[in-house]
Write an enzyme that holds these catalytic residues in place. Sequence first.
Site, PDB file in Angstrom:
ATOM      1  N   ARG A  64     -41.898 -36.430 -84.272  1.00 24.20           N
ATOM      2  CA  ARG A  64     -43.054 -36.707 -83.800  1.00 24.20           C
ATOM      3  C   ARG A  64     -42.669 -38.499 -83.675  1.00 24.20           C
ATOM      4  NH1 ARG A  64     -48.020 -35.024 -83.311  1.00 24.20           N
ATOM      5  NH2 ARG A  64     -47.016 -33.086 -82.834  1.00 24.20           N
ATOM      6  N   ILE A  91     -51.541 -36.669 -81.244  1.00 26.27           N
ATOM      7  CA  ILE A  91     -51.876 -37.651 -81.890  1.00 26.27           C
ATOM      8  C   ILE A  91     -50.954 -38.910 -81.429  1.00 26.27           C
ATOM      9  CG2 ILE A  91     -52.365 -38.658 -84.128  1.00 26.27           C
ATOM     10  CD1 ILE A  91     -54.130 -36.192 -83.325  1.00 26.27           C
ATOM     11  N   LEU A  92     -51.761 -40.059 -81.180  1.00 24.81           N
ATOM     12  CA  LEU A  92     -50.983 -41.305 -80.874  1.00 24.81           C
ATOM     13  C   LEU A  92     -50.449 -42.095 -82.115  1.00 24.81           C
ATOM     14  CD1 LEU A  92     -53.328 -42.411 -77.916  1.00 24.81           C
ATOM     15  CD2 LEU A  92     -50.947 -41.308 -77.902  1.00 24.81           C
ATOM     16  N   HIS A 108     -64.100 -37.541 -76.188  1.00 23.82           N
ATOM     17  CA  HIS A 108     -64.114 -36.674 -77.052  1.00 23.82           C
ATOM     18  C   HIS A 108     -65.335 -35.754 -76.832  1.00 23.82           C
ATOM     19  CE1 HIS A 108     -63.292 -34.061 -80.504  1.00 23.82           C
ATOM     20  NE2 HIS A 108     -64.419 -34.235 -80.859  1.00 23.82           N
ATOM     21  N   GLY A 142     -56.357 -42.772 -86.842  1.00 27.09           N
ATOM     22  CA  GLY A 142     -56.984 -41.548 -87.195  1.00 27.09           C
ATOM     23  C   GLY A 142     -57.064 -40.612 -86.028  1.00 27.09           C
TER      24      GLY A 142
HETATM   25  C1  GRF Z   1     -62.078 -33.041 -72.211  1.00 26.83           C
HETATM   26  O1  GRF Z   1     -63.407 -32.191 -72.589  1.00 26.83           O
HETATM   27  C2  GRF Z   1     -61.468 -33.815 -73.230  1.00 26.83           C
HETATM   28  O2  GRF Z   1     -62.677 -34.515 -73.897  1.00 26.83           O
HETATM   29  C3  GRF Z   1     -60.969 -32.904 -74.293  1.00 26.83           C
HETATM   30  O3  GRF Z   1     -60.380 -31.775 -73.435  1.00 26.83           O
HETATM   31  C4  GRF Z   1     -61.043 -31.851 -71.970  1.00 26.83           C
HETATM   32  C5  GRF Z   1     -60.018 -32.072 -71.185  1.00 26.83           C
HETATM   33  O4  GRF Z   1     -60.642 -31.766 -70.042  1.00 26.83           O
HETATM   34  N1  GRF Z   1     -60.121 -33.503 -75.008  1.00 26.83           N
HETATM   35  P1  GRF Z   1     -59.779 -32.062 -68.702  1.00 26.83           P
HETATM   36  O5  GRF Z   1     -58.226 -31.835 -68.550  1.00 26.83           O
HETATM   37  O6  GRF Z   1     -60.024 -33.658 -68.234  1.00 26.83           O
HETATM   38  O7  GRF Z   1     -60.473 -31.518 -67.374  1.00 26.83           O
END
Ligand code: GRF
Length: 203
Positions: A64, A91-92, A108, A142
């Site tokens: 990773r 995770i970055l 998110h 995190g």
């Molecule tokens: C989005 O809802 C994002 O927040 C979540 O996965 C979805 C990705 O959607 N992590 P897309 O690939 O932008 O259509």
Amino acid sequence: ARLVVLASGGGSNLAALLAAHDDAGYGARVVAVVTDTPQAGALELARDAGVASAVVEPRSFADRGEWDVALAETVSVFHADYVVSAGFMRILGPAFLARFGGRTVNTHPALLPAFPGAHGVRDALAYRVRVTGCTLHVVDAGVDTGPIIAQVAVPVEPDDDEATLHERIKTQERRLLVEWVGRIARGGLHVDGRDAVVGSDRT
Ligand code: GRF
């Protein structure tokens, strides 16, 4: 401002940013799309939009940590002012954050700190909440824990399943992302502890 978008999936959030960047006054343009898999539909969107793209697959690296360094180096090539993680399912790590911390934002599909992680929509549904939503936050070390920039509430309907709820969230998520990435591009982003201040105004 120059944006690099990190995506893993279909890229509906990317599509919204690509549409916005056509507006001269938006102040930001997507200069590259970087994914962790060659299967990401986001790569086709990039190609159709004439935007550069790159794939940095974890399985191409010994661990990773090496993947994290390669991702940072790949994004650096495009001289990003800001990095937007939109549906990026990795995770970055420290190497990436050393270069792009403080100017990487993530969207998110839940009202953080509730329901972090890869299944925020499913977890909210299972908890039987009446309201969930989406969050734009600064990425820190995190998982979905960085300073919050903006949020939008989305109602949960009684007959919702994960797909219908996620689609309702995405409708708001795309608008939140486009609005706030534009504000950040035009006014800057300043992180001070838990405070993520965009431009000169308090978020
Ligand atoms: C989005 O809802 C994002 O927040 C979540 O996965 C979805 C990705 O959607 N992590 P897309 O690939 O932008 O259509």
